[in-house]
Design a protein around this motif. Structure first.
Motif, short mmCIF file in Angstrom:
data_model
loop_
_atom_site.label_atom_id
_atom_site.label_comp_id
_atom_site.label_asym_id
_atom_site.label_seq_id
_atom_site.Cartn_x
_atom_site.Cartn_y
_atom_site.Cartn_z
N ASP A 86 0.82 -1.21 0.00
CA ASP A 86 0.00 0.00 0.00
C ASP A 86 0.86 1.26 0.00
OD1 ASP A 86 0.99 0.04 2.59
OD2 ASP A 86 -0.98 0.20 3.55
N SER A 99 3.16 2.07 2.32
CA SER A 99 3.62 2.44 3.66
C SER A 99 4.90 1.67 4.02
CB SER A 99 2.53 2.15 4.70
OG SER A 99 2.27 0.77 4.76
N ARG A 124 -6.65 -3.58 -5.36
CA ARG A 124 -6.14 -2.24 -5.16
C ARG A 124 -4.99 -2.26 -4.17
NH1 ARG A 124 -11.21 0.66 -2.95
NH2 ARG A 124 -11.00 -1.15 -1.62
N GLU A 125 -4.03 -1.35 -4.35
CA GLU A 125 -2.88 -1.31 -3.45
C GLU A 125 -3.30 -1.15 -2.01
OE1 GLU A 125 -0.14 1.67 -4.70
OE2 GLU A 125 0.63 0.47 -6.36
N GLN A 126 -4.29 -0.29 -1.74
CA GLN A 126 -4.68 -0.06 -0.35
C GLN A 126 -5.28 -1.32 0.29
OE1 GLN A 126 -5.92 1.58 -3.02
NE2 GLN A 126 -8.07 2.14 -2.75
N ASP A 127 -5.75 -2.27 -0.53
CA ASP A 127 -6.27 -3.52 0.00
C ASP A 127 -5.15 -4.49 0.37
OD1 ASP A 127 -8.86 -2.66 -0.34
OD2 ASP A 127 -9.06 -3.59 -2.32
N GLN A 128 -3.92 -4.13 0.01
CA GLN A 128 -2.78 -5.01 0.27
C GLN A 128 -1.86 -4.42 1.34
OE1 GLN A 128 -0.96 -6.45 -3.34
NE2 GLN A 128 -2.92 -6.62 -4.35
N TRP A 129 -2.47 -3.79 2.35
CA TRP A 129 -1.73 -3.21 3.48
C TRP A 129 -0.84 -4.24 4.17
CZ3 TRP A 129 -2.51 -5.87 7.88
CH2 TRP A 129 -3.68 -6.65 7.95
#
Length: 197
Positions: A53, A55, A182-187
């Protein structure tokens, strides 16, 4: 190995179910500590992990239990965002969090945990090696309650990756094909490994 599993919000136990499990774990942990079966290696401390994501988090502690190799290895990654903690409060939380060790070390299936400091969005992660995907989920269902005391409950999520070990996932998440998303779903998906993983 292909894992198409999406992140999960925690379906937690009722408090009356979670409390006895947490208390039993704490009691067993005291015995493990007395027998010197719990260790805190330092070789991964202060290494950074980058997630899909975007981070990044720094490993600030590792906890390892002396035990037999897992029969059903899996990786468990948990995230949460603390309420009302800012600035130096994060440093105090990281120091205090050592006191939370009895809440997980003696849960059935625990192997090891990497503690990751808050990322750019204030999100903490725990990255565990566990023995048995269902045992990992049982732990998370009880863990929800202590996390809910100090965290934004909507931020408490977990991901179980069956059939892999944590070091393999950290060494190059190419071992884990998560499919489209989505990238944010792969935190939870690490992209950069600690040098000793």
């Amino acid at each position: 190995m292909t894992i198409v599993q999406r992140e999960r919000r925690v379906e937690h136990y009722r408090l009356a179910t979670a409390l006895p499990r947490l208390a039993a774990c704490a009691g067993r942990t005291m015995m493990l500590l007395a027998r010197r079966r719990v260790h805190m290696p330092r070789r991964r401390i202060d290494t950074w992990v980058r997630f899909a994501d975007g981070s990044t988090s720094r490993i600030y502690r590792e906890t390892v239990l002396d035990r037999a190799a897992p029969h059903e290895p899996c990786v468990l990654i948990v995230q949460f965002r603390l309420r009302y903690v800012r600035g130096s409060g994060h440093r105090m939380f990281r120091a205090e969090s050592l006191l939370n060790t009895p809440l997980f070390v003696a849960f059935p299936g625990f192997v090891s945990k990497l503690w990751l400091a808050a990322d750019e969005h204030g999100v903490y992660r725990g990255c565990y090696d566990w023995d048995g995907p269902e045992a990992a989920r049982e732990y998370v269902r009880a863990l929800w309650w202590p996390l809910a005391l100090v965290s934004d409950t909507a931020s408490i999520k977990y991901q179980v990756l069956p059939g892999v070990r944590r070091d393999a996932v950290l060494a190059g998440a190419g071992h884990v094909d998560v499919g489209a998303g989505r990238e944010q779903d792969q935190w939870w998906r690490p992209l950069a490994a600690p040098p000793h993983a």
